[in-house]
Design a protein around this motif. Structure first.
Motif, PDB file in Angstrom:
ATOM      1  N   ARG A 118       0.866  -1.189   0.000  1.00 15.91           N
ATOM      2  CA  ARG A 118       0.000   0.000   0.000  1.00 15.91           C
ATOM      3  C   ARG A 118       0.894   1.227   0.000  1.00 15.91           C
ATOM      4  O   ARG A 118       1.973   1.231   0.577  1.00 15.91           O
ATOM      5  N   HIS A 119       0.427   2.258  -0.657  1.00 15.81           N
ATOM      6  CA  HIS A 119       1.230   3.467  -0.825  1.00 15.81           C
ATOM      7  C   HIS A 119       0.555   4.611  -0.060  1.00 15.81           C
ATOM      8  O   HIS A 119      -0.643   4.850  -0.199  1.00 15.81           O
ATOM      9  N   TYR A 120       1.369   5.314   0.739  1.00 16.98           N
ATOM     10  CA  TYR A 120       0.876   6.410   1.553  1.00 16.98           C
ATOM     11  C   TYR A 120       1.712   7.654   1.252  1.00 16.98           C
ATOM     12  O   TYR A 120       2.891   7.563   0.911  1.00 16.98           O
ATOM     13  N   VAL A 121       1.077   8.824   1.409  1.00 18.34           N
ATOM     14  CA  VAL A 121       1.803  10.094   1.305  1.00 18.34           C
ATOM     15  C   VAL A 121       1.567  10.865   2.595  1.00 18.34           C
ATOM     16  O   VAL A 121       0.515  10.756   3.228  1.00 18.34           O
ATOM     17  N   PHE A 122       2.583  11.618   2.975  1.00 15.67           N
ATOM     18  CA  PHE A 122       2.488  12.484   4.152  1.00 15.67           C
ATOM     19  C   PHE A 122       2.253  13.905   3.639  1.00 15.67           C
ATOM     20  O   PHE A 122       3.066  14.431   2.876  1.00 15.67           O
ATOM     21  N   GLY A 126      -0.409  23.348   7.428  1.00 15.96           N
ATOM     22  CA  GLY A 126       0.058  24.124   8.570  1.00 15.96           C
ATOM     23  C   GLY A 126       0.911  23.232   9.453  1.00 15.96           C
ATOM     24  O   GLY A 126       1.851  22.589   9.003  1.00 15.96           O
ATOM     25  N   ALA A 127       0.584  23.131  10.743  1.00 14.38           N
ATOM     26  CA  ALA A 127       1.323  22.291  11.678  1.00 14.38           C
ATOM     27  C   ALA A 127       0.662  20.932  11.860  1.00 14.38           C
ATOM     28  O   ALA A 127       1.041  20.159  12.742  1.00 14.38           O
ATOM     29  N   ASP A 128      -0.320  20.619  11.020  1.00 18.58           N
ATOM     30  CA  ASP A 128      -1.085  19.382  11.152  1.00 18.58           C
ATOM     31  C   ASP A 128      -0.677  18.401  10.048  1.00 18.58           C
ATOM     32  O   ASP A 128      -1.184  18.488   8.926  1.00 18.58           O
ATOM     33  N   PRO A 129       0.203  17.428  10.320  1.00 17.12           N
ATOM     34  CA  PRO A 129       0.555  16.437   9.286  1.00 17.12           C
ATOM     35  C   PRO A 129      -0.533  15.367   9.194  1.00 17.12           C
ATOM     36  O   PRO A 129      -1.192  15.028  10.176  1.00 17.12           O
ATOM     37  N   GLN A 130      -0.722  14.854   7.966  1.00 18.86           N
ATOM     38  CA  GLN A 130      -1.719  13.815   7.721  1.00 18.86           C
ATOM     39  C   GLN A 130      -1.079  12.713   6.896  1.00 18.86           C
ATOM     40  O   GLN A 130      -0.292  12.988   5.988  1.00 18.86           O
ATOM     41  N   VAL A 131      -1.449  11.476   7.192  1.00 17.64           N
ATOM     42  CA  VAL A 131      -1.010  10.332   6.410  1.00 17.64           C
ATOM     43  C   VAL A 131      -2.239   9.864   5.639  1.00 17.64           C
ATOM     44  O   VAL A 131      -3.274   9.536   6.224  1.00 17.64           O
ATOM     45  N   VAL A 132      -2.110   9.862   4.295  1.00 20.72           N
ATOM     46  CA  VAL A 132      -3.257   9.527   3.452  1.00 20.72           C
ATOM     47  C   VAL A 132      -2.839   8.456   2.457  1.00 20.72           C
ATOM     48  O   VAL A 132      -1.799   8.567   1.803  1.00 20.72           O
ATOM     49  N   GLU A 133      -3.656   7.411   2.341  1.00 15.47           N
ATOM     50  CA  GLU A 133      -3.398   6.373   1.350  1.00 15.47           C
ATOM     51  C   GLU A 133      -3.783   6.909  -0.022  1.00 15.47           C
ATOM     52  O   GLU A 133      -4.736   7.679  -0.158  1.00 15.47           O
ATOM     53  N   ILE A 134      -3.022   6.496  -1.033  1.00 15.88           N
ATOM     54  CA  ILE A 134      -3.326   6.941  -2.399  1.00 15.88           C
ATOM     55  C   ILE A 134      -4.694   6.367  -2.768  1.00 15.88           C
ATOM     56  O   ILE A 134      -4.942   5.167  -2.639  1.00 15.88           O
ATOM     57  N   GLY A 135      -5.610   7.240  -3.211  1.00 16.10           N
ATOM     58  CA  GLY A 135      -6.994   6.868  -3.487  1.00 16.10           C
ATOM     59  C   GLY A 135      -7.908   7.237  -2.339  1.00 16.10           C
ATOM     60  O   GLY A 135      -9.128   7.141  -2.454  1.00 16.10           O
TER      61      GLY A 135
END
Length: 171
Positions: A118-122, A126-135
């Motif tokens: 599975r591929h994720y992007v960070f 602002g100061a709020d990081p999110q980890v989201v899977e592609i799609g």
């Protein structure tokens, strides 16, 4: 309630009718006999006496003489008709509002990870990081479409428009 009114062409036609009626009422009547000073004018019969004399008064029309408005009267009536007719005004062209566009996603690329196929992007807002899977969805309006070595493509769902975030070399 708006009071009824007449259209401009109908107003112009009525004005022309009034003007021609006034001219017709002002035209002189035909004479059947001689002028009061006793000189022969023109007899009511079609016989010519050879001594037809035009009276000194130009407003007197002789019997059998056809009345026609003068060129000046015709020109004056035509000018009045043109002046009474409203100029044709074309409506302004319809200007379509600009097509709405997707706003700036206001996200920054922070990194990428591949885990268990599975591929994720960070992504950072602002100061709020999110980890989201592609799609997957970043929020209800943005979806991550794909991530390459040079950019991350996001789709703005309300307008179905794609925006890209450049991938910077992360140290």
């Amino acid at each position: 309630m708006k009071p009824p009114s007449l259209s401009k062409p109908l107003q112009a036609g009525l004005l022309m009718t009034v003007m021609l009626t006034a001219i017709a009422l002002l035209k002189p009547e035909a004479l059947d006999a001689s002028v009061t000073d006793g000189s022969p004018v023109r007899a009511a019969s079609n016989q010519k006496t050879g001594t037809d004399l035009r009276p000194q008064a130009p407003w007197i029309r002789l019997a059998g003489e056809e009345w026609k408005p003068s060129d000046a009267e015709l020109q004056k009536a035509a000018d009045a008709l043109v002046a009474a007719a409203a100029p044709v005004v074309t409506p302004p062209p319809v200007v379509e509002p600009p097509k709405p566009t997707a706003p700036d996603p206001a996200l920054a690329y922070l990194g990428r990870i591949d885990q268990d196929g599975r591929h994720y992007v960070f992504l950072g807002r602002g100061a709020d990081p999110q980890v989201v899977e592609i799609g997957g969805l970043v929020d209800p309006q943005w979806k991550v479409e794909k991530a390459t070595a040079t950019q991350v493509q996001l789709r703005y769902l309300p307008l179905n428009e794609v925006r890209s975030i450049p991938v910077a070399a992360v140290q």
